[in-house]
Design a protein around this motif. Structure first.
Motif, PDB file in Angstrom:
ATOM      1  N   PHE A  78      72.808  64.403  55.057  1.00 58.47           N
ATOM      2  CA  PHE A  78      73.933  65.391  55.550  1.00 58.47           C
ATOM      3  C   PHE A  78      75.081  64.431  56.459  1.00 58.47           C
ATOM      4  CE2 PHE A  78      71.041  64.650  59.318  1.00 58.47           C
ATOM      5  CZ  PHE A  78      71.647  64.534  60.288  1.00 58.47           C
ATOM      6  N   PHE A  79      74.737  63.321  56.902  1.00 61.15           N
ATOM      7  CA  PHE A  79      75.548  62.438  57.537  1.00 61.15           C
ATOM      8  C   PHE A  79      76.733  61.589  56.755  1.00 61.15           C
ATOM      9  CE2 PHE A  79      71.693  59.917  57.571  1.00 61.15           C
ATOM     10  CZ  PHE A  79      72.318  58.813  56.844  1.00 61.15           C
ATOM     11  N   GLU A  80      76.308  61.728  55.557  1.00 66.56           N
ATOM     12  CA  GLU A  80      77.600  61.027  54.512  1.00 66.56           C
ATOM     13  C   GLU A  80      78.644  62.012  54.263  1.00 66.56           C
ATOM     14  OE1 GLU A  80      75.976  59.171  50.939  1.00 66.56           O
ATOM     15  OE2 GLU A  80      74.920  57.947  52.063  1.00 66.56           O
ATOM     16  N   GLU A  81      79.908  61.105  54.201  1.00 65.01           N
ATOM     17  CA  GLU A  81      81.109  61.986  54.039  1.00 65.01           C
ATOM     18  C   GLU A  81      81.115  62.729  52.399  1.00 65.01           C
ATOM     19  OE1 GLU A  81      85.690  61.040  53.628  1.00 65.01           O
ATOM     20  OE2 GLU A  81      84.426  59.538  54.280  1.00 65.01           O
ATOM     21  N   ALA A  82      80.132  62.172  51.673  1.00 66.19           N
ATOM     22  CA  ALA A  82      80.141  63.065  50.376  1.00 66.19           C
ATOM     23  C   ALA A  82      79.321  64.334  50.462  1.00 66.19           C
ATOM     24  CB  ALA A  82      79.661  62.176  49.411  1.00 66.19           C
ATOM     25  N   PHE A  83      78.604  64.461  51.584  1.00 70.53           N
ATOM     26  CA  PHE A  83      77.811  65.765  51.711  1.00 70.53           C
ATOM     27  C   PHE A  83      78.804  66.966  51.912  1.00 70.53           C
ATOM     28  CE2 PHE A  83      75.186  69.166  53.710  1.00 70.53           C
ATOM     29  CZ  PHE A  83      73.861  68.461  53.048  1.00 70.53           C
ATOM     30  N   PRO A  84      78.451  68.157  51.017  1.00 68.54           N
ATOM     31  CA  PRO A  84      79.622  69.114  51.319  1.00 68.54           C
ATOM     32  C   PRO A  84      79.411  69.820  52.577  1.00 68.54           C
ATOM     33  CG  PRO A  84      77.575  69.648  49.900  1.00 68.54           C
ATOM     34  CD  PRO A  84      77.243  68.383  50.133  1.00 68.54           C
ATOM     35  N   SER A  85      80.547  70.136  53.376  1.00 67.07           N
ATOM     36  CA  SER A  85      80.636  70.789  54.442  1.00 67.07           C
ATOM     37  C   SER A  85      80.159  72.058  54.646  1.00 67.07           C
ATOM     38  CB  SER A  85      82.150  70.506  55.159  1.00 67.07           C
ATOM     39  OG  SER A  85      82.962  71.201  54.165  1.00 67.07           O
ATOM     40  N   SER A  86      80.263  72.730  53.332  1.00 61.32           N
ATOM     41  CA  SER A  86      79.970  74.073  53.149  1.00 61.32           C
ATOM     42  C   SER A  86      78.432  74.390  53.602  1.00 61.32           C
ATOM     43  CB  SER A  86      80.080  74.758  52.116  1.00 61.32           C
ATOM     44  OG  SER A  86      79.601  74.027  50.879  1.00 61.32           O
ATOM     45  N   LEU A  87      77.709  73.231  53.469  1.00 64.15           N
ATOM     46  CA  LEU A  87      76.145  73.279  53.768  1.00 64.15           C
ATOM     47  C   LEU A  87      75.710  73.059  55.328  1.00 64.15           C
ATOM     48  CD1 LEU A  87      74.634  71.454  50.554  1.00 64.15           C
ATOM     49  CD2 LEU A  87      74.572  74.156  51.092  1.00 64.15           C
ATOM     50  N   LEU A  88      76.767  72.524  55.913  1.00 68.73           N
ATOM     51  CA  LEU A  88      76.442  72.184  57.222  1.00 68.73           C
ATOM     52  C   LEU A  88      76.554  73.404  58.211  1.00 68.73           C
ATOM     53  CD1 LEU A  88      78.479  68.975  57.560  1.00 68.73           C
ATOM     54  CD2 LEU A  88      75.942  69.179  57.189  1.00 68.73           C
ATOM     55  N   ASN A  89      76.965  74.396  57.722  1.00 64.11           N
ATOM     56  CA  ASN A  89      77.226  75.730  58.455  1.00 64.11           C
ATOM     57  C   ASN A  89      76.729  76.884  58.166  1.00 64.11           C
ATOM     58  OD1 ASN A  89      78.297  76.509  61.203  1.00 64.11           O
ATOM     59  ND2 ASN A  89      80.178  77.187  60.454  1.00 64.11           N
ATOM     60  N   ILE A  90      75.670  76.831  57.759  1.00 61.67           N
ATOM     61  CA  ILE A  90      74.837  77.950  57.172  1.00 61.67           C
ATOM     62  C   ILE A  90      73.360  77.971  57.704  1.00 61.67           C
ATOM     63  CG2 ILE A  90      75.816  77.877  54.915  1.00 61.67           C
ATOM     64  CD1 ILE A  90      73.608  76.871  53.550  1.00 61.67           C
ATOM     65  N   PRO A  91      72.709  79.023  57.698  1.00 66.18           N
ATOM     66  CA  PRO A  91      71.395  79.189  58.263  1.00 66.18           C
ATOM     67  C   PRO A  91      70.400  78.304  57.252  1.00 66.18           C
ATOM     68  CG  PRO A  91      72.237  81.420  58.132  1.00 66.18           C
ATOM     69  CD  PRO A  91      73.215  80.558  57.305  1.00 66.18           C
ATOM     70  N   ASP A  92      69.218  77.637  57.976  1.00 67.23           N
ATOM     71  CA  ASP A  92      68.422  76.622  57.021  1.00 67.23           C
ATOM     72  C   ASP A  92      69.420  75.908  56.287  1.00 67.23           C
ATOM     73  OD1 ASP A  92      66.101  78.178  57.562  1.00 67.23           O
ATOM     74  OD2 ASP A  92      66.662  79.587  56.098  1.00 67.23           O
ATOM     75  N   LYS A  93      70.183  75.055  57.105  1.00 68.07           N
ATOM     76  CA  LYS A  93      71.071  73.911  56.642  1.00 68.07           C
ATOM     77  C   LYS A  93      70.051  72.811  55.947  1.00 68.07           C
ATOM     78  CE  LYS A  93      73.550  74.258  60.810  1.00 68.07           C
ATOM     79  NZ  LYS A  93      73.040  75.234  61.464  1.00 68.07           N
ATOM     80  N   SER A  94      70.846  72.230  54.769  1.00 72.41           N
ATOM     81  CA  SER A  94      70.035  71.146  53.949  1.00 72.41           C
ATOM     82  C   SER A  94      70.056  69.961  54.632  1.00 72.41           C
ATOM     83  CB  SER A  94      70.695  71.241  52.693  1.00 72.41           C
ATOM     84  OG  SER A  94      70.630  72.362  51.892  1.00 72.41           O
ATOM     85  N   LEU A  95      69.273  69.183  54.621  1.00 71.67           N
ATOM     86  CA  LEU A  95      69.194  68.010  55.292  1.00 71.67           C
ATOM     87  C   LEU A  95      69.697  66.903  54.236  1.00 71.67           C
ATOM     88  CD1 LEU A  95      65.647  68.039  57.030  1.00 71.67           C
ATOM     89  CD2 LEU A  95      67.718  68.277  58.114  1.00 71.67           C
ATOM     90  N   LEU A  96      69.621  67.136  53.089  1.00 71.24           N
ATOM     91  CA  LEU A  96      70.117  66.277  52.080  1.00 71.24           C
ATOM     92  C   LEU A  96      70.259  66.808  50.616  1.00 71.24           C
ATOM     93  CD1 LEU A  96      67.514  65.345  50.198  1.00 71.24           C
ATOM     94  CD2 LEU A  96      66.994  63.692  52.150  1.00 71.24           C
ATOM     95  N   LEU A  97      70.864  66.165  49.901  1.00 74.51           N
ATOM     96  CA  LEU A  97      70.749  66.591  48.227  1.00 74.51           C
ATOM     97  C   LEU A  97      70.621  65.488  47.471  1.00 74.51           C
ATOM     98  CD1 LEU A  97      74.163  68.790  48.494  1.00 74.51           C
ATOM     99  CD2 LEU A  97      71.675  69.551  48.520  1.00 74.51           C
ATOM    100  N   TYR A  98      69.797  65.539  46.514  1.00 75.00           N
ATOM    101  CA  TYR A  98      69.723  64.644  45.196  1.00 75.00           C
ATOM    102  C   TYR A  98      70.459  65.152  44.004  1.00 75.00           C
ATOM    103  CZ  TYR A  98      64.941  64.036  47.295  1.00 75.00           C
ATOM    104  OH  TYR A  98      63.893  63.339  48.121  1.00 75.00           O
ATOM    105  N   VAL A  99      71.326  64.097  43.708  1.00 79.06           N
ATOM    106  CA  VAL A  99      72.429  64.342  42.761  1.00 79.06           C
ATOM    107  C   VAL A  99      72.093  63.543  41.600  1.00 79.06           C
ATOM    108  CG1 VAL A  99      74.692  64.312  42.243  1.00 79.06           C
ATOM    109  CG2 VAL A  99      73.851  65.546  44.354  1.00 79.06           C
TER     110      VAL A  99
END
Length: 352
Positions: A78-99
Protein backbone atom coordinates in the motif's frame (compact mmCIF):
# COMPACT_ATOMS: atom_id res chain seq x y z
CA UNK A 1 10.36 3.70 6.03
CA UNK A 2 7.54 6.23 6.32
CA UNK A 3 4.34 5.43 4.43
CA UNK A 4 0.98 7.08 3.90
CA UNK A 5 -2.51 5.66 4.22
CA UNK A 6 -5.95 7.24 3.88
CA UNK A 7 -8.31 6.66 6.77
CA UNK A 8 -11.76 8.24 6.86
CA UNK A 9 -10.63 10.56 4.03
CA UNK A 10 -7.71 11.81 6.14
CA UNK A 11 -4.05 11.29 5.35
CA UNK A 12 -2.36 9.08 7.92
CA UNK A 13 1.41 8.66 8.18
CA UNK A 14 2.79 5.24 9.11
CA UNK A 15 6.31 4.79 10.41
CA UNK A 16 8.70 1.85 10.20
CA UNK A 17 6.83 0.11 7.37
CA UNK A 18 8.67 -2.44 5.24
CA UNK A 19 7.63 -5.00 2.62
CA UNK A 20 8.36 -8.06 4.77
CA UNK A 21 6.16 -6.77 7.60
CA UNK A 22 3.27 -5.96 5.25
CA UNK A 23 3.50 -9.35 3.52
CA UNK A 24 3.54 -11.03 6.93
CA UNK A 25 0.48 -9.11 8.10
CA UNK A 26 -1.32 -9.87 4.83
CA UNK A 27 -0.51 -13.58 5.27
CA UNK A 28 -2.00 -13.52 8.76
CA UNK A 29 -5.06 -11.67 7.53
CA UNK A 30 -6.06 -14.54 5.25
CA UNK A 31 -4.63 -17.53 7.09
CA UNK A 32 -5.02 -16.69 10.77
CA UNK A 33 -7.78 -14.05 10.87
CA UNK A 34 -8.27 -14.14 14.64
CA UNK A 35 -4.62 -13.43 15.28
CA UNK A 36 -4.53 -10.88 12.47
CA UNK A 37 -7.28 -8.82 14.10
CA UNK A 38 -4.95 -7.95 16.96
CA UNK A 39 -2.14 -6.89 14.61
CA UNK A 40 -4.48 -4.96 12.30
CA UNK A 41 -5.99 -3.13 15.26
CA UNK A 42 -2.53 -2.08 16.42
CA UNK A 43 -1.57 -1.19 12.86
CA UNK A 44 -4.44 1.25 12.38
CA UNK A 45 -4.49 2.63 15.91
CA UNK A 46 -0.74 3.22 16.24
CA UNK A 47 -0.01 4.05 12.58
CA UNK A 48 2.96 1.72 12.72
CA UNK A 49 4.16 -1.85 12.31
CA UNK A 50 6.39 -1.44 15.35
CA UNK A 51 5.40 -4.70 16.94
CA UNK A 52 6.98 -8.11 16.89
CA UNK A 53 5.81 -10.79 14.49
CA UNK A 54 6.66 -14.38 15.29
CA UNK A 55 9.74 -15.41 13.32
CA UNK A 56 7.56 -18.03 11.62
CA UNK A 57 5.49 -15.34 9.88
CA UNK A 58 8.48 -13.24 8.88
CA UNK A 59 10.03 -16.35 7.33
CA UNK A 60 6.81 -17.03 5.45
CA UNK A 61 6.83 -13.44 4.19
CA UNK A 62 10.41 -13.80 2.97
CA UNK A 63 9.45 -16.97 1.09
CA UNK A 64 6.48 -15.15 -0.46
CA UNK A 65 8.80 -12.42 -1.75
CA UNK A 66 11.29 -14.98 -3.09
CA UNK A 67 8.51 -16.91 -4.82
CA UNK A 68 7.18 -13.72 -6.41
CA UNK A 69 10.59 -13.04 -7.90
CA UNK A 70 10.80 -16.57 -9.32
CA UNK A 71 7.32 -16.43 -10.85
CA UNK A 72 7.64 -12.93 -12.28
CA UNK A 73 5.02 -11.60 -9.89
CA UNK A 74 5.23 -8.05 -8.57
CA UNK A 75 4.13 -7.43 -4.98
CA UNK A 76 2.81 -3.88 -4.59
CA UNK A 77 2.33 -2.84 -0.94
CA UNK A 78 0.00 0.00 0.00
CA UNK A 79 2.86 2.43 0.58
CA UNK A 80 4.21 2.26 -2.99
CA UNK A 81 3.21 4.90 -5.49
CA UNK A 82 2.02 2.22 -7.93
CA UNK A 83 -0.63 1.04 -5.46
CA UNK A 84 -4.09 2.24 -6.62
CA UNK A 85 -5.32 5.09 -4.44
CA UNK A 86 -8.90 3.86 -4.87
CA UNK A 87 -8.07 0.91 -2.61
CA UNK A 88 -6.86 3.12 0.22
CA UNK A 89 -10.19 4.67 1.07
CA UNK A 90 -12.56 1.72 1.21
CA UNK A 91 -13.67 -0.53 4.07
CA UNK A 92 -11.41 -3.55 4.56
CA UNK A 93 -8.52 -1.83 2.79
CA UNK A 94 -6.06 -3.99 0.90
CA UNK A 95 -2.57 -4.12 2.36
CA UNK A 96 -0.93 -5.20 -0.89
CA UNK A 97 -1.56 -6.61 -4.35
CA UNK A 98 0.13 -9.41 -6.26
CA UNK A 99 0.32 -8.53 -9.97
CA UNK A 100 1.38 -10.66 -12.93
CA UNK A 101 1.47 -9.77 -16.61
CA UNK A 102 2.03 -6.68 -18.72
CA UNK A 103 1.76 -4.32 -15.78
CA UNK A 104 1.99 -0.66 -16.78
CA UNK A 105 0.26 0.71 -13.72
CA UNK A 106 -3.36 0.94 -12.63
CA UNK A 107 -5.35 3.23 -14.89
CA UNK A 108 -8.38 5.19 -13.76
CA UNK A 109 -9.91 4.73 -17.21
CA UNK A 110 -11.38 1.32 -16.44
CA UNK A 111 -14.86 -0.22 -16.37
CA UNK A 112 -15.86 -3.49 -14.71
CA UNK A 113 -18.00 -5.88 -16.75
CA UNK A 114 -19.44 -8.68 -14.60
CA UNK A 115 -22.33 -11.09 -14.48
CA UNK A 116 -23.60 -14.60 -14.10
CA UNK A 117 -21.50 -17.72 -14.66
CA UNK A 118 -24.63 -19.51 -15.93
CA UNK A 119 -25.49 -16.83 -18.46
CA UNK A 120 -27.50 -17.02 -21.68
CA UNK A 121 -26.10 -16.72 -25.20
CA UNK A 122 -27.68 -13.26 -25.26
CA UNK A 123 -25.72 -12.32 -22.16
CA UNK A 124 -22.47 -13.61 -23.65
CA UNK A 125 -22.97 -11.64 -26.86
CA UNK A 126 -23.78 -8.43 -24.98
CA UNK A 127 -20.83 -8.87 -22.61
CA UNK A 128 -18.47 -9.44 -25.53
CA UNK A 129 -19.77 -6.41 -27.46
CA UNK A 130 -19.57 -4.06 -24.47
CA UNK A 131 -16.02 -5.16 -23.68
CA UNK A 132 -14.98 -5.01 -27.35
CA UNK A 133 -16.34 -1.45 -27.66
CA UNK A 134 -14.62 -0.40 -24.44
CA UNK A 135 -11.34 -2.03 -25.42
CA UNK A 136 -11.35 -0.41 -28.85
CA UNK A 137 -11.85 2.96 -27.13
CA UNK A 138 -8.79 2.36 -24.89
CA UNK A 139 -10.87 1.71 -21.77
CA UNK A 140 -9.49 -1.12 -19.61
CA UNK A 141 -12.01 -3.88 -18.89
CA UNK A 142 -11.93 -5.31 -15.35
CA UNK A 143 -13.56 -8.63 -14.51
CA UNK A 144 -13.10 -11.81 -12.49
CA UNK A 145 -11.96 -14.60 -14.88
CA UNK A 146 -15.07 -16.68 -14.13
CA UNK A 147 -17.14 -18.71 -16.58
CA UNK A 148 -19.86 -16.89 -18.49
CA UNK A 149 -19.98 -13.10 -18.54
CA UNK A 150 -16.49 -12.57 -17.08
CA UNK A 151 -14.63 -14.69 -19.63
CA UNK A 152 -16.50 -13.22 -22.60
CA UNK A 153 -15.72 -9.72 -21.30
CA UNK A 154 -12.00 -10.51 -21.09
CA UNK A 155 -12.06 -12.01 -24.58
CA UNK A 156 -13.94 -9.05 -26.03
CA UNK A 157 -11.32 -6.61 -24.74
CA UNK A 158 -8.47 -8.81 -25.98
CA UNK A 159 -10.00 -9.21 -29.46
CA UNK A 160 -10.29 -5.42 -29.67
CA UNK A 161 -6.55 -5.23 -28.90
CA UNK A 162 -7.47 -3.49 -25.68
CA UNK A 163 -6.38 -4.07 -22.09
CA UNK A 164 -8.09 -6.16 -19.46
CA UNK A 165 -7.51 -6.96 -15.79
CA UNK A 166 -8.60 -10.15 -14.02
CA UNK A 167 -9.08 -9.90 -10.26
CA UNK A 168 -8.73 -13.35 -8.71
CA UNK A 169 -10.45 -14.91 -5.72
CA UNK A 170 -7.41 -17.13 -5.14
CA UNK A 171 -3.65 -16.82 -4.94
CA UNK A 172 -2.19 -15.45 -8.15
CA UNK A 173 -0.53 -18.82 -8.72
CA UNK A 174 -3.88 -20.64 -8.58
CA UNK A 175 -5.87 -20.06 -11.78
CA UNK A 176 -9.58 -20.74 -11.26
CA UNK A 177 -11.35 -22.20 -13.08
CA UNK A 178 -8.50 -24.38 -14.39
CA UNK A 179 -10.10 -24.33 -17.85
CA UNK A 180 -9.17 -20.64 -18.05
CA UNK A 181 -5.42 -21.15 -17.83
CA UNK A 182 -4.99 -20.20 -21.50
CA UNK A 183 -7.27 -17.19 -21.06
CA UNK A 184 -5.19 -16.11 -18.06
CA UNK A 185 -2.04 -16.25 -20.19
CA UNK A 186 -3.75 -14.13 -22.87
CA UNK A 187 -4.76 -11.61 -20.20
CA UNK A 188 -1.14 -11.41 -19.02
CA UNK A 189 -0.21 -10.28 -22.55
CA UNK A 190 -3.05 -7.74 -22.78
CA UNK A 191 -3.12 -6.54 -19.18
CA UNK A 192 -2.53 -8.41 -15.95
CA UNK A 193 -3.82 -10.67 -13.21
CA UNK A 194 -4.21 -9.24 -9.71
CA UNK A 195 -4.88 -10.76 -6.30
CA UNK A 196 -4.49 -9.74 -2.69
CA UNK A 197 -4.43 -13.35 -1.50
CA UNK A 198 -1.10 -15.01 -0.60
CA UNK A 199 0.40 -17.67 -2.86
CA UNK A 200 -1.38 -21.00 -2.68
CA UNK A 201 -4.71 -19.59 -1.48
CA UNK A 202 -7.48 -21.85 -2.75
CA UNK A 203 -10.52 -20.37 -4.53
CA UNK A 204 -12.88 -20.99 -1.63
CA UNK A 205 -16.41 -19.63 -1.83
CA UNK A 206 -16.08 -16.82 0.72
CA UNK A 207 -13.06 -15.30 -1.06
CA UNK A 208 -15.11 -14.07 -4.01
CA UNK A 209 -17.51 -11.63 -2.29
CA UNK A 210 -14.45 -10.13 -0.53
CA UNK A 211 -12.58 -9.98 -3.86
CA UNK A 212 -15.46 -8.13 -5.52
CA UNK A 213 -14.74 -4.88 -3.66
CA UNK A 214 -11.43 -4.70 -5.56
CA UNK A 215 -13.15 -5.18 -8.94
CA UNK A 216 -15.36 -2.16 -8.28
CA UNK A 217 -12.60 -0.07 -6.68
CA UNK A 218 -10.35 -0.46 -9.73
CA UNK A 219 -13.14 0.81 -12.01
CA UNK A 220 -14.98 4.05 -12.67
CA UNK A 221 -18.20 2.11 -13.04
CA UNK A 222 -19.62 -1.41 -12.97
CA UNK A 223 -21.69 -2.99 -15.73
CA UNK A 224 -23.82 -5.96 -14.68
CA UNK A 225 -24.82 -7.85 -17.83
CA UNK A 226 -26.85 -10.75 -16.40
CA UNK A 227 -27.33 -11.75 -12.78
CA UNK A 228 -29.71 -13.73 -10.63
CA UNK A 229 -31.16 -12.14 -7.52
CA UNK A 230 -28.51 -13.70 -5.25
CA UNK A 231 -25.61 -13.28 -7.67
CA UNK A 232 -22.15 -12.21 -6.55
CA UNK A 233 -22.35 -9.56 -9.28
CA UNK A 234 -24.93 -7.74 -7.16
CA UNK A 235 -22.38 -7.70 -4.35
CA UNK A 236 -19.94 -6.01 -6.75
CA UNK A 237 -22.65 -3.50 -7.67
CA UNK A 238 -23.26 -2.83 -3.97
CA UNK A 239 -19.55 -2.17 -3.42
CA UNK A 240 -19.58 0.19 -6.39
CA UNK A 241 -22.44 2.20 -4.93
CA UNK A 242 -20.72 2.35 -1.53
CA UNK A 243 -17.59 3.63 -3.30
CA UNK A 244 -19.53 6.31 -5.19
CA UNK A 245 -19.21 4.59 -8.57
CA UNK A 246 -21.75 4.39 -11.37
CA UNK A 247 -23.69 1.15 -11.74
CA UNK A 248 -25.11 0.07 -15.11
CA UNK A 249 -27.38 -2.89 -15.76
CA UNK A 250 -28.40 -4.52 -19.03
CA UNK A 251 -32.21 -4.94 -19.20
CA UNK A 252 -33.40 -8.48 -19.78
CA UNK A 253 -36.41 -10.72 -20.16
CA UNK A 254 -38.56 -10.32 -17.04
CA UNK A 255 -39.24 -14.07 -17.01
CA UNK A 256 -35.55 -15.03 -17.13
CA UNK A 257 -33.86 -15.81 -13.78
CA UNK A 258 -30.53 -14.55 -15.16
CA UNK A 259 -32.07 -11.10 -15.69
CA UNK A 260 -33.89 -10.89 -12.37
CA UNK A 261 -30.90 -9.26 -10.71
CA UNK A 262 -30.19 -6.74 -13.46
CA UNK A 263 -33.83 -5.76 -13.76
CA UNK A 264 -33.96 -5.28 -9.98
CA UNK A 265 -30.87 -3.04 -10.16
CA UNK A 266 -32.60 -0.88 -12.78
CA UNK A 267 -35.74 -0.73 -10.64
CA UNK A 268 -33.60 0.44 -7.72
CA UNK A 269 -31.86 3.19 -9.68
CA UNK A 270 -29.08 1.65 -11.77
CA UNK A 271 -28.57 3.14 -15.23
CA UNK A 272 -30.12 0.97 -17.97
CA UNK A 273 -27.38 0.09 -20.46
CA UNK A 274 -28.72 0.04 -24.00
CA UNK A 275 -25.39 0.68 -25.71
CA UNK A 276 -21.79 1.38 -24.73
CA UNK A 277 -22.39 5.07 -25.41
CA UNK A 278 -24.47 5.13 -22.20
CA UNK A 279 -21.24 4.54 -20.28
CA UNK A 280 -19.39 7.41 -21.96
CA UNK A 281 -22.35 9.77 -21.53
CA UNK A 282 -22.62 9.10 -17.79
CA UNK A 283 -18.91 9.04 -16.90
CA UNK A 284 -17.47 12.36 -17.99
CA UNK A 285 -13.83 11.35 -17.50
CA UNK A 286 -14.22 8.76 -20.28
CA UNK A 287 -15.92 11.03 -22.78
CA UNK A 288 -12.68 12.11 -24.46
CA UNK A 289 -11.91 8.48 -25.29
CA UNK A 290 -15.29 8.04 -26.97
CA UNK A 291 -14.73 11.20 -28.98
CA UNK A 292 -11.27 10.03 -30.00
CA UNK A 293 -12.70 6.71 -31.17
CA UNK A 294 -15.44 8.42 -33.15
CA UNK A 295 -12.97 10.81 -34.76
CA UNK A 296 -10.79 7.88 -35.85
CA UNK A 297 -13.81 6.46 -37.70
CA UNK A 298 -14.80 9.65 -39.52
CA UNK A 299 -14.99 9.98 -43.29
CA UNK A 300 -12.95 12.64 -45.06
CA UNK A 301 -16.07 14.83 -45.42
CA UNK A 302 -17.03 14.46 -41.75
CA UNK A 303 -13.52 15.37 -40.62
CA UNK A 304 -13.52 18.46 -42.82
CA UNK A 305 -16.86 19.62 -41.41
CA UNK A 306 -15.56 19.28 -37.83
CA UNK A 307 -12.39 21.16 -38.77
CA UNK A 308 -14.23 24.16 -40.22
CA UNK A 309 -17.33 24.19 -38.00
CA UNK A 310 -17.78 27.20 -35.75
CA UNK A 311 -20.64 27.12 -33.28
CA UNK A 312 -23.69 28.70 -34.88
CA UNK A 313 -22.82 27.88 -38.51
CA UNK A 314 -25.77 27.32 -40.85
CA UNK A 315 -26.08 24.77 -43.63
CA UNK A 316 -25.15 27.43 -46.19
CA UNK A 317 -22.06 28.66 -44.33
CA UNK A 318 -20.85 25.10 -43.84
CA UNK A 319 -21.41 24.34 -47.51
CA UNK A 320 -19.13 27.21 -48.41
CA UNK A 321 -16.51 26.45 -45.74
CA UNK A 322 -16.29 22.69 -46.34
CA UNK A 323 -16.52 22.98 -50.14
CA UNK A 324 -19.07 20.15 -50.31
CA UNK A 325 -22.17 19.79 -52.47
CA UNK A 326 -25.58 19.76 -50.81
CA UNK A 327 -25.96 15.97 -50.89
CA UNK A 328 -22.55 15.28 -49.37
CA UNK A 329 -23.06 17.92 -46.70
CA UNK A 330 -26.55 16.72 -45.75
CA UNK A 331 -25.43 13.08 -45.38
CA UNK A 332 -22.32 14.04 -43.39
CA UNK A 333 -24.20 16.38 -41.03
CA UNK A 334 -26.83 13.73 -40.36
CA UNK A 335 -24.14 11.14 -39.60
CA UNK A 336 -22.31 13.52 -37.27
CA UNK A 337 -25.56 14.14 -35.38
CA UNK A 338 -26.15 10.39 -35.05
CA UNK A 339 -22.59 10.00 -33.72
CA UNK A 340 -23.38 12.80 -31.26
CA UNK A 341 -20.43 14.90 -32.37
CA UNK A 342 -22.60 17.86 -33.36
CA UNK A 343 -26.11 19.05 -32.60
CA UNK A 344 -28.59 21.20 -34.50
CA UNK A 345 -30.61 23.96 -32.89
CA UNK A 346 -32.88 26.38 -34.76
CA UNK A 347 -31.13 25.70 -38.06
CA UNK A 348 -27.64 26.20 -36.64
CA UNK A 349 -24.97 23.60 -35.86
CA UNK A 350 -22.85 23.27 -32.74
CA UNK A 351 -20.06 20.94 -31.63
CA UNK A 352 -20.84 18.75 -28.64
Amino acid sequence: MVAHFVKNSKLVIFSNVDLISVVALNYLRFNKPKEAKIYLKKFFENNSLEFDFDKEYLDIAKREIEKAEKLGVKIIPFFEEAFPSSLLNIPDKSLLLYVKGDFKGFTEEAIAVVGSRKCTEYGKSISYKIAYDLGSASVTVVSGLAYGIDSTAHNGAIDANGRTVAVLGSGIDIIYPKDHLNLAKKIENHGFLVSEFPFGTAPVKYNFPFRNRIISALSLGVVVVEAELKSGSLITAGHALDQGKQVFAVPGNITSPTSAGTNALIRDGAIPLLSTSDIFENISTLKHLALKKEEEQLTKEESEILNVLSDGDTFDTLKEKAKLNEGELLISLTTLEVKRLIKKNAGRFFKI
